[in-house]
Design a protein around this motif. Structure first.
Motif, PDB file in Angstrom:
ATOM      1  N   TYR A   7       0.841  -1.176   0.000  1.00 50.72           N
ATOM      2  CA  TYR A   7       0.000   0.000   0.000  1.00 50.72           C
ATOM      3  C   TYR A   7       0.884   1.236   0.000  1.00 50.72           C
ATOM      4  CZ  TYR A   7      -3.797  -3.110   1.316  1.00 50.72           C
ATOM      5  OH  TYR A   7      -4.719  -4.120   1.333  1.00 50.72           O
ATOM      6  N   ARG A   8       0.431   2.208  -0.718  1.00 49.45           N
ATOM      7  CA  ARG A   8       1.155   3.463  -0.692  1.00 49.45           C
ATOM      8  C   ARG A   8       0.168   4.616  -0.759  1.00 49.45           C
ATOM      9  NH1 ARG A   8       5.339   6.548  -4.758  1.00 49.45           N
ATOM     10  NH2 ARG A   8       5.460   8.361  -3.433  1.00 49.45           N
ATOM     11  N   ARG A   9       0.299   5.549   0.131  1.00 51.92           N
ATOM     12  CA  ARG A   9      -0.534   6.745   0.068  1.00 51.92           C
ATOM     13  C   ARG A   9       0.194   7.789  -0.773  1.00 51.92           C
ATOM     14  NH1 ARG A   9      -4.753   8.584   2.602  1.00 51.92           N
ATOM     15  NH2 ARG A   9      -4.631   7.148   4.356  1.00 51.92           N
ATOM     16  N   LEU A  10      -0.340   8.039  -1.952  1.00 49.64           N
ATOM     17  CA  LEU A  10       0.222   9.104  -2.767  1.00 49.64           C
ATOM     18  C   LEU A  10      -0.150  10.443  -2.157  1.00 49.64           C
ATOM     19  CD1 LEU A  10      -0.491   7.848  -6.385  1.00 49.64           C
ATOM     20  CD2 LEU A  10       1.629   7.754  -5.116  1.00 49.64           C
ATOM     21  N   PRO A  11       0.641  11.464  -2.395  1.00 47.09           N
ATOM     22  CA  PRO A  11       0.279  12.775  -1.873  1.00 47.09           C
ATOM     23  C   PRO A  11      -0.986  13.293  -2.521  1.00 47.09           C
ATOM     24  CG  PRO A  11       2.044  12.963  -3.458  1.00 47.09           C
ATOM     25  CD  PRO A  11       1.859  11.504  -3.222  1.00 47.09           C
ATOM     26  N   ARG A  12      -1.660  14.189  -1.849  1.00 50.04           N
ATOM     27  CA  ARG A  12      -2.720  14.936  -2.511  1.00 50.04           C
ATOM     28  C   ARG A  12      -2.021  15.940  -3.411  1.00 50.04           C
ATOM     29  NH1 ARG A  12      -5.036  19.682  -1.305  1.00 50.04           N
ATOM     30  NH2 ARG A  12      -4.257  19.691   0.834  1.00 50.04           N
ATOM     31  N   PHE A  13      -2.114  15.698  -4.707  1.00 51.93           N
ATOM     32  CA  PHE A  13      -1.396  16.562  -5.631  1.00 51.93           C
ATOM     33  C   PHE A  13      -1.882  18.001  -5.481  1.00 51.93           C
ATOM     34  CE2 PHE A  13      -0.442  12.460  -7.319  1.00 51.93           C
ATOM     35  CZ  PHE A  13       0.743  12.581  -8.019  1.00 51.93           C
ATOM     36  N   PRO A  14      -1.032  18.978  -5.760  1.00 48.29           N
ATOM     37  CA  PRO A  14      -1.420  20.381  -5.583  1.00 48.29           C
ATOM     38  C   PRO A  14      -2.680  20.732  -6.369  1.00 48.29           C
ATOM     39  CG  PRO A  14       0.938  20.185  -6.003  1.00 48.29           C
ATOM     40  CD  PRO A  14       0.357  18.832  -6.227  1.00 48.29           C
ATOM     41  N   ASP A  15      -3.414  21.704  -5.873  1.00 49.36           N
ATOM     42  CA  ASP A  15      -4.659  22.112  -6.524  1.00 49.36           C
ATOM     43  C   ASP A  15      -4.437  22.498  -7.976  1.00 49.36           C
ATOM     44  OD1 ASP A  15      -5.734  21.701  -4.062  1.00 49.36           O
ATOM     45  OD2 ASP A  15      -6.256  23.790  -3.667  1.00 49.36           O
ATOM     46  N   GLU A  16      -3.291  23.099  -8.278  1.00 49.29           N
ATOM     47  CA  GLU A  16      -3.027  23.571  -9.639  1.00 49.29           C
ATOM     48  C   GLU A  16      -2.451  22.486 -10.547  1.00 49.29           C
ATOM     49  OE1 GLU A  16       0.607  24.532  -7.070  1.00 49.29           O
ATOM     50  OE2 GLU A  16      -1.596  24.582  -6.871  1.00 49.29           O
ATOM     51  N   LEU A 440      -9.108  10.308 -10.402  1.00 51.15           N
ATOM     52  CA  LEU A 440      -9.230  11.764 -10.440  1.00 51.15           C
ATOM     53  C   LEU A 440     -10.362  12.248  -9.538  1.00 51.15           C
ATOM     54  CD1 LEU A 440      -8.591  12.519 -14.223  1.00 51.15           C
ATOM     55  CD2 LEU A 440      -6.989  12.572 -12.304  1.00 51.15           C
ATOM     56  N   ARG A 441     -11.432  11.502  -9.481  1.00 51.13           N
ATOM     57  CA  ARG A 441     -12.518  11.871  -8.567  1.00 51.13           C
ATOM     58  C   ARG A 441     -12.039  11.854  -7.126  1.00 51.13           C
ATOM     59  NH1 ARG A 441     -17.514   8.296 -11.196  1.00 51.13           N
ATOM     60  NH2 ARG A 441     -17.986   9.735 -12.935  1.00 51.13           N
ATOM     61  N   ALA A 442     -11.234  10.842  -6.780  1.00 55.25           N
ATOM     62  CA  ALA A 442     -10.705  10.763  -5.423  1.00 55.25           C
ATOM     63  C   ALA A 442      -9.742  11.909  -5.137  1.00 55.25           C
ATOM     64  CB  ALA A 442     -10.009   9.412  -5.217  1.00 55.25           C
ATOM     65  N   GLN A 443      -8.923  12.254  -6.122  1.00 51.58           N
ATOM     66  CA  GLN A 443      -8.016  13.386  -5.951  1.00 51.58           C
ATOM     67  C   GLN A 443      -8.781  14.685  -5.733  1.00 51.58           C
ATOM     68  OE1 GLN A 443      -4.567  14.213  -6.011  1.00 51.58           O
ATOM     69  NE2 GLN A 443      -4.241  12.056  -5.482  1.00 51.58           N
ATOM     70  N   LYS A 444      -9.820  14.892  -6.533  1.00 52.23           N
ATOM     71  CA  LYS A 444     -10.589  16.139  -6.417  1.00 52.23           C
ATOM     72  C   LYS A 444     -11.352  16.194  -5.103  1.00 52.23           C
ATOM     73  CE  LYS A 444     -10.833  16.950 -11.375  1.00 52.23           C
ATOM     74  NZ  LYS A 444     -11.653  17.056 -12.610  1.00 52.23           N
ATOM     75  N   ALA A 445     -11.846  15.045  -4.655  1.00 52.54           N
ATOM     76  CA  ALA A 445     -12.522  15.015  -3.358  1.00 52.54           C
ATOM     77  C   ALA A 445     -11.541  15.356  -2.240  1.00 52.54           C
ATOM     78  CB  ALA A 445     -13.136  13.640  -3.127  1.00 52.54           C
ATOM     79  N   ALA A 446     -10.324  14.860  -2.362  1.00 51.02           N
ATOM     80  CA  ALA A 446      -9.308  15.161  -1.351  1.00 51.02           C
ATOM     81  C   ALA A 446      -8.969  16.647  -1.358  1.00 51.02           C
ATOM     82  CB  ALA A 446      -8.060  14.324  -1.606  1.00 51.02           C
ATOM     83  N   GLY A 451      -8.175  17.046   2.650  1.00 53.04           N
ATOM     84  CA  GLY A 451      -7.700  15.875   3.377  1.00 53.04           C
ATOM     85  C   GLY A 451      -6.680  15.111   2.569  1.00 53.04           C
ATOM     86  N   PRO A 452      -6.203  13.996   3.100  1.00 54.54           N
ATOM     87  CA  PRO A 452      -5.207  13.197   2.378  1.00 54.54           C
ATOM     88  C   PRO A 452      -5.826  12.493   1.179  1.00 54.54           C
ATOM     89  CG  PRO A 452      -5.907  12.043   4.354  1.00 54.54           C
ATOM     90  CD  PRO A 452      -6.543  13.398   4.413  1.00 54.54           C
ATOM     91  N   ALA A 453      -4.975  12.163   0.227  1.00 55.47           N
ATOM     92  CA  ALA A 453      -5.421  11.407  -0.933  1.00 55.47           C
ATOM     93  C   ALA A 453      -5.672   9.964  -0.539  1.00 55.47           C
ATOM     94  CB  ALA A 453      -4.362  11.472  -2.036  1.00 55.47           C
ATOM     95  N   PRO A 454      -6.464   9.246  -1.335  1.00 57.09           N
ATOM     96  CA  PRO A 454      -6.732   7.839  -1.009  1.00 57.09           C
ATOM     97  C   PRO A 454      -5.478   6.986  -1.165  1.00 57.09           C
ATOM     98  CG  PRO A 454      -7.531   8.358  -3.205  1.00 57.09           C
ATOM     99  CD  PRO A 454      -7.115   9.656  -2.578  1.00 57.09           C
ATOM    100  N   THR A 455      -5.464   5.886  -0.446  1.00 56.67           N
ATOM    101  CA  THR A 455      -4.390   4.920  -0.605  1.00 56.67           C
ATOM    102  C   THR A 455      -4.526   4.232  -1.954  1.00 56.67           C
ATOM    103  OG1 THR A 455      -4.300   4.545   1.768  1.00 56.67           O
ATOM    104  CG2 THR A 455      -3.331   2.850   0.368  1.00 56.67           C
ATOM    105  N   MET A 456      -3.398   3.944  -2.594  1.00 53.56           N
ATOM    106  CA  MET A 456      -3.411   3.177  -3.827  1.00 53.56           C
ATOM    107  C   MET A 456      -2.814   1.810  -3.565  1.00 53.56           C
ATOM    108  SD  MET A 456      -2.207   5.829  -6.762  1.00 53.56           S
ATOM    109  CE  MET A 456      -2.443   4.581  -8.018  1.00 53.56           C
ATOM    110  N   VAL A 457      -3.407   0.797  -4.162  1.00 50.09           N
ATOM    111  CA  VAL A 457      -2.857  -0.547  -4.086  1.00 50.09           C
ATOM    112  C   VAL A 457      -1.893  -0.726  -5.239  1.00 50.09           C
ATOM    113  CG1 VAL A 457      -3.354  -3.007  -4.127  1.00 50.09           C
ATOM    114  CG2 VAL A 457      -4.970  -1.425  -3.071  1.00 50.09           C
ATOM    115  N   LEU A 458      -0.645  -1.050  -4.936  1.00 50.05           N
ATOM    116  CA  LEU A 458       0.360  -1.295  -5.961  1.00 50.05           C
ATOM    117  C   LEU A 458       1.106  -2.567  -5.596  1.00 50.05           C
ATOM    118  CD1 LEU A 458       1.912   2.268  -6.393  1.00 50.05           C
ATOM    119  CD2 LEU A 458       0.320   1.142  -7.932  1.00 50.05           C
TER     120      LEU A 458
END
Length: 472
Positions: A7-16, A440-446, A451-458
């Motif tokens: 599991y890895r939590r990617l960062p919440r990418f910047p708004d821009e 992308l929906r999860a990123q935009k919700a974050a 809040g933090p971005a969702p965890t990604m399964v890799l």
């Protein structure tokens, strides 16, 4: 989920941070003579016996000229911020100079307005390889006159559309245009001469710099840049001959373009290697090429492994191989981006193309392209790694929106996250597209929730198939 998944939590990418998809005109548009469009070098090249693997051409492609509204609705449904597309130079100015084609310009104006109406940012590329054939008959990119015709073209398009564009790219992958088109001859226009290719390279770079200068002089504020295809170069062994050749190949691919853009000179070792095949450079050329840009685009697909003994056997890596015969190597993207940030005073960077060709099958209305889904997820992770190391990343764009005409491979290779039935022109979102939409929906919700971005399964296996956002 695979037993060895991590599991890895990617960062919440910047708004821009900009998320997008990309295409190019010749690969999707079709309609080669509609409303006064002139022939491009690719229209001509496709007619050469044996030039295209499956004997096909771009006459129909994805019928995007007729189906553009449907395609923009697809892009809207994905939830991306941006669409990177190119203008067909011979559609808007059939001969490359002279009269402009009003109907061709109208098409792109409708396309841009259609994107804006759907709240999608237009990222326009001026030259994605389809040079007007009439200019090729006068020497093409080996002729210095083409430099000035390109500047005129850039000015005309910017005057018409620039106030509505998020960015303008001058050239997509000048290495491909020059080396594959003028040195090896496997791409249009099919010339095989190294000296001609090197002169073409210089004229491409010069036309980029002069176009940036001209547009700035006219007061245009649209962000301007160029897109390069780049790869990290790894020596097959530590043998001196492998290391020496790796340094040279790095010079021919990366430093030959990055050095003039950011250091105002071609690398000395490559110039010496080229000898009499080195390009003629006139006074003031390098200053023009190194005109500051607003962004730099990077197209990344794999690394290159160099052996002095001949071509490296990609299958020896033990990694997954795409349908193009390219090794899946996402960590190479991180390496490349960090190296560019370290070695050059680069502006904000975009990954302007990234994706994989795989053998897809439409079954019961679905395309379960888990390999492509995993490919995209891992390369997004690689971008995050680069950002964590201080690289200023402005965006990421998937190649490609649609299955399309894949140049010399014809329709044999599929890169799209949207499946195209070339008989019916029916579009079907593949699993990779559905994953990208959910991501992308999860990123935009974050972003909205701060809040933090969702965890990604890799999976930690190179041939993994699991790559999806999951709830904590």
């Amino acid at each position: 989920m695979p037993a060895q998944a991590i599991y890895r939590r990617l960062p919440r990418f910047p708004d821009e941070f900009v998320w997008g998809v990309a295409t190019s005109a010749f690969q999707i548009e079709g309609a080669p003579t509609l409303d006064g469009k002139g022939p491009s070098i690719w229209d001509t090249f496709c007619r050469q016996p044996g030039a295209i693997a499956d004997g096909s051409n771009g006459d129909v492609a994805c019928e995007h000229v007729r189906r553009w509204q449907e395609d923009l609705d697809l892009i809207k449904d994905l939830g991306v911020d941006a669409y990177r597309f190119s203008v067909s130079w011979p559609r808007v100015r059939p001969g490359g100079s002279g009269a402009w084609n009003a109907k061709g310009l109208d098409f792109y104006e409708q396309l841009v307005d259609g994107l804006l109406a759907r709240d999608i940012k237009p990222y326009l590329t001026l030259n994605h390889w389809d040079l007007p054939d009439e200019l090729q008959q006068q020497g093409g990119w080996a002729s210095r006159d083409t430099v000035h015709r390109f500047v005129e073209y850039a000015q005309g398009i910017t005057q018409r559309l620039g106030d509505r564009l998020a960015s303008i790219t001058t050239h997509n992958e000048p290495w491909v245009i020059a080396v594959l088109g003028y040195e090896t001859g496997i791409f249009a226009p099919g010339i095989k001469d190294r000296a001609t290719a090197m002169q073409a390279t210089h004229h491409l770079m010069l036309s980029h710099g002069l176009a940036v200068q001209a547009l700035r002089a006219e007061g245009h504020a649209t962000p301007l840049g160029i897109v390069l295809n780049l790869s990290p170069m790894h020596a097959a062994t530590d043998a001196p001959q492998d290391l020496e050749k790796t340094r040279l190949e790095d010079g021919r691919l990366l430093r030959w373009y990055m050095d003039p853009l950011f250091k105002g000179a071609y690398p000395d070792d490559v110039v010496a290697y080229l000898g009499d095949d080195a390009p003629t450079v006139q006074s003031g050329d390098m200053a023009a090429i190194s005109t500051p840009m607003d962004f730099l685009g990077v197209n990344y697909y794999s690394r290159s492994v160099i052996s002095a003994q001949g071509p490296w056997d990609v299958n020896s890596s033990g990694r997954e191989i795409t349908d193009m015969g390219w090794e899946v190597y996402p960590e190479g993207l991180t390496e490349l981006l960090v190296r560019m940030h370290r070695d050059y005073p680069v502006p904000p960077l975009y990954v302007t193309e990234n994706g994989g060709a795989f053998k897809d099958h439409l079954q019961d209305g679905r395309v379960h392209d888990h390999q492509r889904r995993d490919f995209i997820a891992r390369h997004i992770s690689a971008v995050a790694d680069a950002m964590e190391q201080g690289v200023h990343m402005a965006g990421y764009m998937v190649w490609s929106l649609l299955d399309n005409f894949e140049w010399a491979s014809g329709f044999e290779k599929r890169f799209g996250i949207v499946h195209v039935d070339y008989t019916t022109q029916c579009r079907t979102l593949k699993d990779s597209a559905l994953w990208y939409r959910d991501f992308l929906r999860a990123q935009k919700a974050a972003r909205q929730n701060r809040g933090p971005a969702p965890t990604m399964v890799l999976s930690n296996q190179h041939n993994a198939v699991a790559a999806a956002p999951v709830q904590d």
